[in-house]
Design an enzyme around this catalytic site. Structure first.
Site, PDB file in Angstrom:
ATOM      1  N   LYS A  23      -4.243  32.713  22.279  1.00 33.65           N
ATOM      2  CA  LYS A  23      -4.735  34.248  22.474  1.00 33.65           C
ATOM      3  C   LYS A  23      -4.615  35.452  22.009  1.00 33.65           C
ATOM      4  O   LYS A  23      -5.155  36.472  20.701  1.00 33.65           O
ATOM      5  CB  LYS A  23      -6.006  33.502  22.869  1.00 33.65           C
ATOM      6  CG  LYS A  23      -7.389  34.361  22.587  1.00 33.65           C
ATOM      7  CD  LYS A  23      -8.607  34.244  22.912  1.00 33.65           C
ATOM      8  CE  LYS A  23      -8.438  34.334  24.496  1.00 33.65           C
ATOM      9  NZ  LYS A  23     -10.243  35.010  25.029  1.00 33.65           N
ATOM     10  N   SER A  24      -3.876  36.206  22.738  1.00 33.26           N
ATOM     11  CA  SER A  24      -3.151  37.297  22.814  1.00 33.26           C
ATOM     12  C   SER A  24      -2.379  37.693  21.558  1.00 33.26           C
ATOM     13  O   SER A  24      -2.909  38.844  21.509  1.00 33.26           O
ATOM     14  CB  SER A  24      -2.663  37.517  24.424  1.00 33.26           C
ATOM     15  OG  SER A  24      -3.594  37.013  25.851  1.00 33.26           O
ATOM     16  N   ARG A  28      -3.229  40.601  18.582  1.00 29.70           N
ATOM     17  CA  ARG A  28      -2.239  41.637  18.591  1.00 29.70           C
ATOM     18  C   ARG A  28      -1.931  41.937  16.514  1.00 29.70           C
ATOM     19  O   ARG A  28      -1.254  42.409  16.379  1.00 29.70           O
ATOM     20  CB  ARG A  28      -1.453  41.362  19.343  1.00 29.70           C
ATOM     21  CG  ARG A  28      -2.217  42.296  20.639  1.00 29.70           C
ATOM     22  CD  ARG A  28      -1.706  42.192  21.850  1.00 29.70           C
ATOM     23  NE  ARG A  28      -1.397  42.590  23.233  1.00 29.70           N
ATOM     24  CZ  ARG A  28      -2.407  42.162  23.526  1.00 29.70           C
ATOM     25  NH1 ARG A  28      -3.952  40.791  23.627  1.00 29.70           N
ATOM     26  NH2 ARG A  28      -2.939  42.838  25.235  1.00 29.70           N
ATOM     27  N   ARG A 123     -19.656  43.774  30.344  1.00 28.29           N
ATOM     28  CA  ARG A 123     -18.011  44.053  30.604  1.00 28.29           C
ATOM     29  C   ARG A 123     -17.790  45.105  30.540  1.00 28.29           C
ATOM     30  O   ARG A 123     -18.955  46.398  29.968  1.00 28.29           O
ATOM     31  CB  ARG A 123     -17.261  43.126  29.536  1.00 28.29           C
ATOM     32  CG  ARG A 123     -18.001  41.837  30.405  1.00 28.29           C
ATOM     33  CD  ARG A 123     -16.756  40.682  29.079  1.00 28.29           C
ATOM     34  NE  ARG A 123     -15.103  40.836  29.673  1.00 28.29           N
ATOM     35  CZ  ARG A 123     -14.524  39.937  29.187  1.00 28.29           C
ATOM     36  NH1 ARG A 123     -15.177  39.215  28.207  1.00 28.29           N
ATOM     37  NH2 ARG A 123     -13.325  40.633  30.076  1.00 28.29           N
ATOM     38  N   SER A 168      -4.009  46.249  33.800  1.00 29.00           N
ATOM     39  CA  SER A 168      -5.026  45.179  32.859  1.00 29.00           C
ATOM     40  C   SER A 168      -4.552  45.687  31.611  1.00 29.00           C
ATOM     41  O   SER A 168      -4.159  46.915  30.922  1.00 29.00           O
ATOM     42  CB  SER A 168      -6.074  46.242  32.802  1.00 29.00           C
ATOM     43  OG  SER A 168      -6.555  45.862  31.263  1.00 29.00           O
ATOM     44  N   GLN A 170      -5.218  45.119  28.404  1.00 23.96           N
ATOM     45  CA  GLN A 170      -6.478  45.824  27.375  1.00 23.96           C
ATOM     46  C   GLN A 170      -6.239  46.749  27.495  1.00 23.96           C
ATOM     47  O   GLN A 170      -5.878  47.872  26.680  1.00 23.96           O
ATOM     48  CB  GLN A 170      -7.236  44.745  27.752  1.00 23.96           C
ATOM     49  CG  GLN A 170      -7.330  43.626  27.468  1.00 23.96           C
ATOM     50  CD  GLN A 170      -8.759  42.694  27.507  1.00 23.96           C
ATOM     51  OE1 GLN A 170     -10.220  43.409  27.872  1.00 23.96           O
ATOM     52  NE2 GLN A 170      -9.017  41.704  27.379  1.00 23.96           N
ATOM     53  N   ASP A 316      -5.955  34.968  34.633  1.00 24.53           N
ATOM     54  CA  ASP A 316      -7.425  33.814  33.652  1.00 24.53           C
ATOM     55  C   ASP A 316      -7.068  32.127  33.884  1.00 24.53           C
ATOM     56  O   ASP A 316      -7.747  31.702  33.428  1.00 24.53           O
ATOM     57  CB  ASP A 316      -6.585  34.118  32.456  1.00 24.53           C
ATOM     58  CG  ASP A 316      -7.218  34.662  31.646  1.00 24.53           C
ATOM     59  OD1 ASP A 316      -8.304  35.936  31.950  1.00 24.53           O
ATOM     60  OD2 ASP A 316      -6.917  35.576  30.317  1.00 24.53           O
ATOM     61  N   ARG A 347     -16.150  35.202  37.895  1.00 24.88           N
ATOM     62  CA  ARG A 347     -15.668  33.916  38.150  1.00 24.88           C
ATOM     63  C   ARG A 347     -15.508  33.604  39.273  1.00 24.88           C
ATOM     64  O   ARG A 347     -15.067  32.373  39.770  1.00 24.88           O
ATOM     65  CB  ARG A 347     -13.719  34.062  37.255  1.00 24.88           C
ATOM     66  CG  ARG A 347     -14.293  34.054  36.008  1.00 24.88           C
ATOM     67  CD  ARG A 347     -13.123  33.528  35.253  1.00 24.88           C
ATOM     68  NE  ARG A 347     -12.898  33.805  33.701  1.00 24.88           N
ATOM     69  CZ  ARG A 347     -12.148  33.997  32.663  1.00 24.88           C
ATOM     70  NH1 ARG A 347     -10.921  34.409  32.727  1.00 24.88           N
ATOM     71  NH2 ARG A 347     -12.232  33.788  31.329  1.00 24.88           N
TER      72      ARG A 347
END
Length: 429
Positions: A23-24, A28, A123, A168, A170, A316, A347
């Site tokens: 996914k990451s 990108r 978030r 992070s 992100q 994750d 979570r």
């Protein structure tokens, strides 16, 4: 709100699985292809809801993107070629899309408005908007830029040397992407090294990136040149079947094409430390993003302590690691995982609440959880609360439980693994 019933698996899980695209990396590849010059072909693209949101946003900015199954072609516009979107850019459930795209939009001279679903609205965005404002971007949002929707008008940016309070990828990526057109050298230093897909892919697109310990730097004024991207399987998706293979009796699974980026393989290290039996066969040594085939079978696990530098490498995967710990002898302690509180759900709370419903002995702490093994899980009705990783973890738990498990809001798994339930059913036959 769709529910899914999971029945106990009597004869184990057995067979081969080709893990869907990372996914990451898929996110990108579309973003970088959009701001590159030339045509980028992406193979192994993940057609989950999150990555499709990224495609939709960049199409809205005038990028020509075509998809045929897991192959995507992006005709790049260059850093200066994106067009002002006529509509609000909707990222759906994707935190990666909104945070990385904010770094790109900080470079654009036009106005844009970005929003997502209810989960995105909760978030924290200030961790991204603050450094981008320091670089000169005009960004606002609810509660002084803390929450979506965000409004962004970019322009001439100045490089910064940013000390990030959190590890992070992100945050780091948003700042580096903004730095592509900033004046000077942009640097990001983290408390621990986070996943490095952005650095690897920028280099693949011809950008010079310097790494010094926990600091990453790039100079402004660099252009991206289109390239072809092969996306390996997502180790975060593989994690559910790695744990399933280890804890469900009479199981043996072969997972094909699993991404083995060392900033993402904390799950492998943890399972090895817990005593899992598996073999790893590298399949593309020398590639920008390494991959391997992994064979795993039912194992006797023991409790361990997990914390420190490894946490960003498995953040994750903690929900399914917690499940593994319920089937391990002894106590497992997970600490330093504050970031779990700002995922699709909190979570820490969600994992503890839902596994407790199934009979696990598990306690929440401020920065993680304590799991007391070994627990016999029982059937019950549980809820993903719209969190794809919680939904998949509960499905694996259902294979072990005495009695059926009903998972409410089960469709959330489509965010990252649309074929997950089909694969699970196939392996249980």
């Amino acid at each position: 709100m769709k529910e899914r019933t999971i029945q106990p698996v009597n004869n184990g899980l057995n067979g081969n699985i080709t893990i869907p695209g990372d996914k990451s990396i898929s996110h990108r590849a579309v973003m970088f292809g959009s701001i590159a010059e030339g045509k980028t072909t992406i193979k192994g693209f993940l057609s989950g809801a999150d990555c499709l949101s990224t495609i939709s946003c960049f199409k809205e900015m005038g990028v020509e993107i075509t998809q045929n199954g897991d192959e995507v072609t992006v005709v790049g516009k260059g850093l200066e070629g994106l067009q002002e979107p006529k509509a609000v850019l909707d990222v759906g459930n994707s935190g990666t899309t909104i945070r990385l795209m904010s770094g790109i939009l900080a470079n654009t001279p036009f106005f844009s408005c970005v929003q997502g679903d209810e989960s995105i609205a909760k978030r924290p965005m200030k961790r991204v908007t603050n450094p981008l404002k320091q670089m000169g971007a005009n960004i606002d949002g609810r509660e002084e830029g803390t929450f979506t929707p965000l409004t962004i008008r970019g322009g001439d940016l100045k490089a910064i040397e940013y000390i990030s309070p959190v590890a992070s990828a992100q945050v780091k990526s948003a700042i580096l992407l903004a730095g592509l057109r900033a004046e000077g050298v942009t640097a990001v230093t983290e408390p621990h090294i986070s996943r490095d897909h952005t650095e690897r892919m920028l280099e693949a697109f011809g950008v010079k990136v310097t790494r010094e310990g926990k600091t990453v730097k790039l100079s402004g004024g660099q252009k991206l040149t289109a390239t072809d991207i092969q996306v390996p399987g997502d180790v975060s998706s593989a994690a559910f079947f790695l744990v399933a293979g280890a804890i469900i009796p009479n199981s043996k699974l072969i997972l094909q094409n699993v991404g083995m980026n060392p900033t993402r393989t904390g799950i492998i290290d943890v399972l090895e430390k817990m005593g899992a039996t598996f073999t790893i066969e590298p399949i593309n040594e020398g590639a920008s993003e390494p991959a391997a085939n992994i064979t795993i079978e039912t194992s006797s696990l023991k409790g361990i302590e997990i914390g420190g530098d490894i946490i960003p490498r498995l953040i994750d995967e903690i929900p399914v690691i917690a499940l593994a710990a319920t089937q391990a002898e002894g106590i497992t302690v997970i600490r330093d995982a504050h970031e779990l509180k700002v995922k699709e759900t909190n979570r820490i709370d969600t994992v503890v609440a839902e596994l407790t419903k199934l009979g696990a002995r598990i306690e929440a702490t401020d920065d993680g959880m304590i799991i007391y093994g070994k627990s016999a899980l029982k059937g019950n009705t549980v809820n993903s609360y719209g969190d794809h990783r919680i939904g998949m973890m509960l499905a694996i738990a259902g294979c072990l439980a005495e009695g059926k498990i009903i998972i409410e809001d089960a469709e959330a798994v489509g965010v990252s693994y649309p074929t997950f339930f089909d694969e699970l059913q196939k392996l249980a036959k």
